[in-house]
Design an enzyme around this catalytic site. Structure first.
Site, PDB file in Angstrom:
ATOM      1  N   ASP A  13      -1.925 -28.772  15.146  1.00 57.22           N
ATOM      2  CA  ASP A  13      -1.339 -28.334  16.550  1.00 57.22           C
ATOM      3  C   ASP A  13       0.042 -27.753  16.366  1.00 57.22           C
ATOM      4  OD1 ASP A  13      -3.719 -29.728  17.447  1.00 57.22           O
ATOM      5  OD2 ASP A  13      -2.593 -31.654  17.002  1.00 57.22           O
ATOM      6  N   LYS A  16      -0.584 -22.249  15.729  1.00 57.92           N
ATOM      7  CA  LYS A  16      -1.259 -21.296  14.792  1.00 57.92           C
ATOM      8  C   LYS A  16      -1.902 -20.261  15.382  1.00 57.92           C
ATOM      9  CE  LYS A  16      -3.479 -24.553  12.366  1.00 57.92           C
ATOM     10  NZ  LYS A  16      -2.708 -25.691  12.711  1.00 57.92           N
ATOM     11  N   GLY A  40      -8.347 -27.114  17.315  1.00 56.46           N
ATOM     12  CA  GLY A  40      -8.251 -26.241  18.728  1.00 56.46           C
ATOM     13  C   GLY A  40      -7.017 -25.554  18.917  1.00 56.46           C
ATOM     14  N   HIS A  41      -7.468 -24.227  18.857  1.00 58.06           N
ATOM     15  CA  HIS A  41      -6.326 -23.252  18.931  1.00 58.06           C
ATOM     16  C   HIS A  41      -6.181 -22.589  20.358  1.00 58.06           C
ATOM     17  CE1 HIS A  41      -6.732 -22.536  14.357  1.00 58.06           C
ATOM     18  NE2 HIS A  41      -6.137 -23.636  14.693  1.00 58.06           N
ATOM     19  N   GLN A 223      -5.863 -27.175  11.143  1.00 58.40           N
ATOM     20  CA  GLN A 223      -5.133 -28.711  11.011  1.00 58.40           C
ATOM     21  C   GLN A 223      -3.908 -28.390  10.268  1.00 58.40           C
ATOM     22  OE1 GLN A 223      -8.835 -28.560  10.216  1.00 58.40           O
ATOM     23  NE2 GLN A 223      -9.033 -29.034  12.073  1.00 58.40           N
TER      24      GLN A 223
HETATM   25  P1  IMP Z   1     -11.730 -35.105  11.504  1.00 61.74           P
HETATM   26  O1  IMP Z   1     -11.003 -33.792  11.043  1.00 61.74           O
HETATM   27  O2  IMP Z   1     -12.352 -34.999  12.745  1.00 61.74           O
HETATM   28  O3  IMP Z   1     -12.405 -35.718  10.622  1.00 61.74           O
HETATM   29  O4  IMP Z   1     -10.267 -36.225  11.848  1.00 61.74           O
HETATM   30  C1  IMP Z   1      -9.599 -36.463  10.899  1.00 61.74           C
HETATM   31  C2  IMP Z   1      -7.961 -36.797  11.290  1.00 61.74           C
HETATM   32  O5  IMP Z   1      -7.562 -35.151  11.329  1.00 61.74           O
HETATM   33  C3  IMP Z   1      -7.653 -37.081  12.593  1.00 61.74           C
HETATM   34  O6  IMP Z   1      -6.588 -38.162  12.593  1.00 61.74           O
HETATM   35  C4  IMP Z   1      -8.078 -36.173  13.472  1.00 61.74           C
HETATM   36  O7  IMP Z   1      -7.136 -36.404  14.924  1.00 61.74           O
HETATM   37  C5  IMP Z   1      -7.168 -35.222  12.797  1.00 61.74           C
HETATM   38  N1  IMP Z   1      -7.005 -33.733  13.094  1.00 61.74           N
HETATM   39  C6  IMP Z   1      -8.583 -33.020  12.800  1.00 61.74           C
HETATM   40  N2  IMP Z   1      -8.208 -31.977  13.355  1.00 61.74           N
HETATM   41  C7  IMP Z   1      -7.217 -31.587  13.960  1.00 61.74           C
HETATM   42  C8  IMP Z   1      -6.509 -30.655  14.512  1.00 61.74           C
HETATM   43  O8  IMP Z   1      -7.052 -29.651  14.675  1.00 61.74           O
HETATM   44  N3  IMP Z   1      -5.137 -30.949  15.038  1.00 61.74           N
HETATM   45  C9  IMP Z   1      -4.593 -32.092  14.917  1.00 61.74           C
HETATM   46  N4  IMP Z   1      -5.221 -33.187  14.104  1.00 61.74           N
HETATM   47  C10 IMP Z   1      -6.343 -32.988  13.655  1.00 61.74           C
END
Ligand code: IMP
Length: 427
Positions: A13, A16, A40-41, A223
């Site tokens: 977040d 990017k 989420g971009h 991420q």
């Molecule tokens: P997962 O990727 O859904 O398995 O989540 C694993 C961890 O990564 C969790 O703490 C999510 O909140 C975090 N996470 C996954 N995608 C994002 C993102 O795009 N932004 C921020 N945190 C993320």
């Protein structure tokens, strides 16, 4: 001509999407190389205000080819929804390419993500429940279904039958839930195949040809480094690698062809989900940052945990990614803050450390050591040149640069394309 990787340098977040949207103007290909629809971009440009989860943020330029790379796990239902939303805003998505090697997120992945999180109880990771972990697990276990399998319906049915025998055993015997039907799933995915067939291609050839023509290619990360499966706060991590190394593996571009690696850092830190965030603020200041910056998740709507800029994590991230430069986003959030703090080291008992610990228990003991800096009581959102920034804002950026150990190329003072200040030229 260059290949530029844009990498989340913190816990995701970082903004990017805006950086990719800005740099895509001069590019011919933008490739997403990791993650899935957990990302989420947010992109705000003259075409409107958009939230993208899978489609690369270059889609707003008619000449740019956007590739969902082999390193992404793809939920076809989410993708089709996103394509339709863009179409409703007259954005052409015909230049969208899906790597035939990308793995698909299946209904059992989402179901298992939810069941596994429930089973973890208080130790839940706080995943986005998009099935990301189970999909990457199947990829490595050689039990995945790839985009190419959608092109041959007979193979798709056979593959589903084999995989579901295993998944249904787990669903019924481990979790005590109803098994899933091969026929229903086949019908659903055969429908997606009919829609997405024209987009599924060998992206290695396509990207390679663009490189050979000397065109600009952007590698769009998802991420952030601190969620990396190896170097992040494991097990509170995502299941793929958001790092620059994976920009190569997740796109099929050899590492020696990447010319610039840009780390995107927010002027402070945020995190969604569980796990360590050493500079987290549980007080009024954390609340102020969250409200001022509207730090709520693009994908899940969850409130983000907020804290001061963490120089130890920032240096760790710069080192493992090899950043050639950085972008500092959301500097304007601090407009009107009389003073700011920056974490320059961690303290564990009476020891001071400058490295980012690998163990969660050690991280939990880390107390941030802060340096306080004067803030700026001015509006930066209309500033367009470095020399016009308040001296305190310039000092702040220089401090972050010295902590990260790399130069800053851009500072962002708002979500619009124009709200970007060049600090040092990218080339
Ligand atoms: P997962 O990727 O859904 O398995 O989540 C694993 C961890 O990564 C969790 O703490 C999510 O909140 C975090 N996470 C996954 N995608 C994002 C993102 O795009 N932004 C921020 N945190 C993320």
């Amino acid at each position: 001509m260059p290949v530029i990787a844009i990498i989340g340098a913190q816990w995701g977040d970082e903004g990017k999407g805006k950086v990719v949207d800005m740099l895509a103007e001069k590019s011919s290909v933008v490739v997403r190389f990791a993650g899935g629809d957990n990302a989420g971009h947010t992109v705000i440009n003259p075409r409107g205000h958009f939230k993208l989860h899978l489609i690369p943020s270059g889609i707003f330029y008619p000449e740019v080819t956007c590739v969902i790379g082999n390193g992404v796990v793809l939920n076809p239902a989410s993708l089709i929804k996103e394509i339709n939303q863009l179409a409703a805003n007259s954005i052409d998505t015909s230049r969208l390419v899906i790597s035939d090697r990308a793995h698909l997120i299946m209904p059992y992945h989402r179901l298992l993500d939810e069941l596994e999180e429930k089973a973890r109880g208080k130790k839940a990771i706080g995943t986005t429940l998009r099935g990301i972990g189970p999909a990457f697990t199947d990829k490595v276990a050689r039990m995945g279904i790839r985009a190419a399998d959608l092109l041959d319906k007979r193979t798709l049915r056979q593959r589903l039958k084999t995989v579901l025998e295993n998944k249904n055993m787990i669903l019924e015997r481990v979790y005590g839930v109803d098994p899933l039907s091969v026929d229903d799933m086949y019908r659903e995915y055969a429908g997606y195949a009919d829609i997405l067939r024209p987009n599924i291609k060998d992206s290695v050839e396509l990207i390679g040809a663009a490189l050979d023509r000397g065109e600009v290619v952007l590698l769009e990360g998802a991420q952030g480094a601190m969620l990396d499966i190896d170097f992040g706060t494991y097990p509170f991590a995502t299941s793929s690698s958001p790092l620059s190394g994976n920009a190569s593996l997740g796109s099929g571009i050899a590492p020696n062809r990447i010319d610039r690696i840009l780390g995107v850092y927010k002027a402070y830190c945020t995190r969604v989900g569980s796990g360590p965030l050493p500079t987290e603020l549980h007080d009024e200041m954390g609340h102020r940052i969250r409200e001022q910056a509207q730090e709520y998740g693009t994908t899940t709507g969850r409130a983000r945990r907020c804290g001061w800029f963490d120089g130890v994590a920032a240096r760790h991230s710069a080192r493992i990614n090899g950043f050639t430069g950085a972008v500092i986003t959301r500097l304007d959030v601090f407009d009107g803050f009389p003073s700011l703090k920056v974490c320059v080291a961690y303290r564990i008992g009476d020891r001071q450390i400058n490295r980012f610990p690998s163990s969660i228990s050690e991280l939990q003991k880390c107390e941030p050591v802060y340096e306080e800096m004067p803030g700026w009581l001015a509006d930066t959102t209309t500033v367009r040149r470095w020399q016009d920034l308040p001296a305190e804002a310039k000092n702040y950026i220089e401090k972050l640069s010295s902590l990260m150990g790399c130069c800053v190329n851009y500072a962002c003072i708002g979500p619009e394309r124009a709200q970007t200040i060049e600090v040092n030229p990218l080339f």
